[in-house]
Design a protein around this motif. Structure first.
Motif, PDB file in Angstrom:
ATOM      1  N   GLU A  14       0.846  -1.191   0.000  1.00 25.91           N
ATOM      2  CA  GLU A  14       0.000   0.000   0.000  1.00 25.91           C
ATOM      3  C   GLU A  14       0.884   1.245   0.000  1.00 25.91           C
ATOM      4  O   GLU A  14       1.941   1.262   0.621  1.00 25.91           O
ATOM      5  N   ILE A  15       0.424   2.267  -0.711  1.00 25.80           N
ATOM      6  CA  ILE A  15       1.165   3.528  -0.715  1.00 25.80           C
ATOM      7  C   ILE A  15       0.322   4.620  -0.060  1.00 25.80           C
ATOM      8  O   ILE A  15      -0.892   4.494   0.071  1.00 25.80           O
ATOM      9  N   ASP A  16       0.985   5.670   0.323  1.00 23.81           N
ATOM     10  CA  ASP A  16       0.310   6.886   0.774  1.00 23.81           C
ATOM     11  C   ASP A  16      -0.163   7.583  -0.499  1.00 23.81           C
ATOM     12  O   ASP A  16       0.649   7.927  -1.365  1.00 23.81           O
ATOM     13  N   MET A  17      -1.456   7.774  -0.634  1.00 25.30           N
ATOM     14  CA  MET A  17      -2.002   8.335  -1.871  1.00 25.30           C
ATOM     15  C   MET A  17      -1.614   9.799  -2.082  1.00 25.30           C
ATOM     16  O   MET A  17      -1.901  10.362  -3.135  1.00 25.30           O
ATOM     17  N   ARG A  18      -0.930  10.394  -1.132  1.00 23.69           N
ATOM     18  CA  ARG A  18      -0.405  11.741  -1.345  1.00 23.69           C
ATOM     19  C   ARG A  18       0.915  11.698  -2.114  1.00 23.69           C
ATOM     20  O   ARG A  18       1.433  12.742  -2.511  1.00 23.69           O
ATOM     21  N   SER A  19       1.450  10.493  -2.341  1.00 23.48           N
ATOM     22  CA  SER A  19       2.721  10.344  -3.053  1.00 23.48           C
ATOM     23  C   SER A  19       2.615  10.919  -4.458  1.00 23.48           C
ATOM     24  O   SER A  19       1.620  10.720  -5.150  1.00 23.48           O
ATOM     25  N   GLY A  20       3.680  11.597  -4.864  1.00 27.23           N
ATOM     26  CA  GLY A  20       3.714  12.209  -6.182  1.00 27.23           C
ATOM     27  C   GLY A  20       4.737  11.557  -7.092  1.00 27.23           C
ATOM     28  O   GLY A  20       5.215  10.444  -6.843  1.00 27.23           O
ATOM     29  N   PHE A  21       5.076  12.260  -8.159  1.00 21.30           N
ATOM     30  CA  PHE A  21       5.984  11.746  -9.178  1.00 21.30           C
ATOM     31  C   PHE A  21       7.295  11.211  -8.599  1.00 21.30           C
ATOM     32  O   PHE A  21       7.698  10.092  -8.904  1.00 21.30           O
ATOM     33  N   SER A  22       7.967  12.009  -7.798  1.00 21.89           N
ATOM     34  CA  SER A  22       9.302  11.650  -7.306  1.00 21.89           C
ATOM     35  C   SER A  22       9.282  10.387  -6.451  1.00 21.89           C
ATOM     36  O   SER A  22      10.100   9.481  -6.648  1.00 21.89           O
ATOM     37  N   HIS A  23       8.343  10.335  -5.520  1.00 24.61           N
ATOM     38  CA  HIS A  23       8.284   9.170  -4.627  1.00 24.61           C
ATOM     39  C   HIS A  23       7.908   7.907  -5.396  1.00 24.61           C
ATOM     40  O   HIS A  23       8.522   6.835  -5.209  1.00 24.61           O
ATOM     41  N   LEU A  24       6.920   7.988  -6.273  1.00 23.76           N
ATOM     42  CA  LEU A  24       6.505   6.814  -7.047  1.00 23.76           C
ATOM     43  C   LEU A  24       7.608   6.369  -8.006  1.00 23.76           C
ATOM     44  O   LEU A  24       7.840   5.170  -8.185  1.00 23.76           O
ATOM     45  N   HIS A  25       8.309   7.335  -8.604  1.00 24.08           N
ATOM     46  CA  HIS A  25       9.434   6.994  -9.478  1.00 24.08           C
ATOM     47  C   HIS A  25      10.508   6.252  -8.684  1.00 24.08           C
ATOM     48  O   HIS A  25      11.079   5.265  -9.154  1.00 24.08           O
ATOM     49  N   ALA A  26      10.759   6.704  -7.459  1.00 23.46           N
ATOM     50  CA  ALA A  26      11.745   6.037  -6.602  1.00 23.46           C
ATOM     51  C   ALA A  26      11.304   4.610  -6.279  1.00 23.46           C
ATOM     52  O   ALA A  26      12.123   3.682  -6.272  1.00 23.46           O
ATOM     53  N   ASN A  35      -6.624   3.777   1.225  1.00 25.68           N
ATOM     54  CA  ASN A  35      -7.916   4.296   0.798  1.00 25.68           C
ATOM     55  C   ASN A  35      -8.333   3.523  -0.447  1.00 25.68           C
ATOM     56  O   ASN A  35      -7.789   3.715  -1.520  1.00 25.68           O
ATOM     57  N   LYS A  36      -9.277   2.650  -0.325  1.00 21.41           N
ATOM     58  CA  LYS A  36      -9.675   1.753  -1.423  1.00 21.41           C
ATOM     59  C   LYS A  36     -10.493   2.461  -2.506  1.00 21.41           C
ATOM     60  O   LYS A  36     -10.983   1.840  -3.423  1.00 21.41           O
ATOM     61  N   ARG A  37     -10.637   3.766  -2.396  1.00 23.21           N
ATOM     62  CA  ARG A  37     -11.425   4.506  -3.389  1.00 23.21           C
ATOM     63  C   ARG A  37     -10.563   5.103  -4.502  1.00 23.21           C
ATOM     64  O   ARG A  37     -11.075   5.617  -5.473  1.00 23.21           O
ATOM     65  N   ARG A  38      -9.217   5.020  -4.346  1.00 23.12           N
ATOM     66  CA  ARG A  38      -8.326   5.619  -5.352  1.00 23.12           C
ATOM     67  C   ARG A  38      -7.229   4.646  -5.751  1.00 23.12           C
ATOM     68  O   ARG A  38      -6.751   3.852  -4.952  1.00 23.12           O
ATOM     69  N   VAL A  39      -6.800   4.766  -7.013  1.00 25.90           N
ATOM     70  CA  VAL A  39      -5.605   4.097  -7.510  1.00 25.90           C
ATOM     71  C   VAL A  39      -4.802   5.131  -8.280  1.00 25.90           C
ATOM     72  O   VAL A  39      -5.344   6.129  -8.752  1.00 25.90           O
ATOM     73  N   LYS A  40      -3.506   4.864  -8.408  1.00 19.64           N
ATOM     74  CA  LYS A  40      -2.630   5.733  -9.194  1.00 19.64           C
ATOM     75  C   LYS A  40      -1.880   4.885 -10.207  1.00 19.64           C
ATOM     76  O   LYS A  40      -1.508   3.742  -9.917  1.00 19.64           O
ATOM     77  N   ILE A  41      -1.656   5.474 -11.371  1.00 19.33           N
ATOM     78  CA  ILE A  41      -0.888   4.826 -12.433  1.00 19.33           C
ATOM     79  C   ILE A  41       0.188   5.820 -12.867  1.00 19.33           C
ATOM     80  O   ILE A  41      -0.110   6.964 -13.200  1.00 19.33           O
ATOM     81  N   LEU A  42       1.432   5.365 -12.845  1.00 17.51           N
ATOM     82  CA  LEU A  42       2.553   6.195 -13.266  1.00 17.51           C
ATOM     83  C   LEU A  42       3.100   5.649 -14.571  1.00 17.51           C
ATOM     84  O   LEU A  42       3.255   4.429 -14.721  1.00 17.51           O
ATOM     85  N   LEU A  43       3.376   6.527 -15.525  1.00 11.35           N
ATOM     86  CA  LEU A  43       3.933   6.108 -16.803  1.00 11.35           C
ATOM     87  C   LEU A  43       4.741   7.234 -17.434  1.00 11.35           C
ATOM     88  O   LEU A  43       4.583   8.396 -17.083  1.00 11.35           O
ATOM     89  N   PHE A  44       5.585   6.846 -18.350  1.00  9.85           N
ATOM     90  CA  PHE A  44       6.348   7.800 -19.163  1.00  9.85           C
ATOM     91  C   PHE A  44       5.779   7.711 -20.564  1.00  9.85           C
ATOM     92  O   PHE A  44       5.741   6.635 -21.161  1.00  9.85           O
ATOM     93  N   ASP A  45       5.302   8.833 -21.124  1.00 12.58           N
ATOM     94  CA  ASP A  45       4.642   8.805 -22.429  1.00 12.58           C
ATOM     95  C   ASP A  45       5.551   9.167 -23.592  1.00 12.58           C
ATOM     96  O   ASP A  45       5.100   9.351 -24.715  1.00 12.58           O
ATOM     97  N   GLY A  46       6.852   9.261 -23.340  1.00 16.26           N
ATOM     98  CA  GLY A  46       7.791   9.617 -24.394  1.00 16.26           C
ATOM     99  C   GLY A  46       8.305  11.030 -24.265  1.00 16.26           C
ATOM    100  O   GLY A  46       9.387  11.348 -24.752  1.00 16.26           O
ATOM    101  N   SER A  47       7.519  11.892 -23.621  1.00 15.26           N
ATOM    102  CA  SER A  47       7.971  13.271 -23.448  1.00 15.26           C
ATOM    103  C   SER A  47       7.977  13.715 -21.990  1.00 15.26           C
ATOM    104  O   SER A  47       8.479  14.781 -21.670  1.00 15.26           O
TER     105      SER A  47
END
Length: 135
Positions: A20-32, A54-66
């Protein structure tokens, strides 16, 4: 153009972070987390799925080329499945991601897939069995 998109979608891999992650996590933490804990390359074009307490949210991190993209989905009703239900599943298919984002519990989907695979294997074994010769 549609066919290119269809082929592209089936080439995308979806990796699941198994804690489980803290849903306040942003780009830097998720990238790490992707780099250090999942030992994956964020810039390879794959998706990385994160679930939280919090079972009401999910996050998806990706690099789209730019650049990096962070997608957040919140369900209006119901909950997403628990991350514990995906502990033994480090990777899911893109079709399973769609189901998960619709609020479907993949535990049920995986159980159904196993039943189908078992049935098909049984049918293959029956078809390969030699037929007794009778005179």
């Amino acid at each position: 153009n549609l066919m290119i998109t269809f082929v592209f979608l089936h080439m995308i891999r979806v990796f699941v972070y198994n804690k489980e992650i803290d849903m306040r996590s942003g780009f830097s933490h998720l990238h790490a987390l992707v780099s250090n804990e999942m030992k994956s390359d964020l810039f390879a074009g794959n998706l990385f799925l994160f679930l939280g307490k919090n079972k009401r949210r999910v996050k998806i991190l990706l690099f789209d080329g730019s650049g990096l993209m962070l997608i957040v989905k919140r369900l209006d009703r119901g909950n997403f499945m628990r991350v514990e239900d995906l502990m033994d599943t480090p990777e899911i298919e893109i079709s399973d991601l769609k189901r998960l984002l619709d609020g479907v519990n993949l535990k049920v989907v995986f159980a159904h897939k196993k039943q189908i695979q078992s049935y098909l294997l049984h049918q293959i074994v029956l078809a390969a069995s030699p037929i007794p010769f009778r005179m």
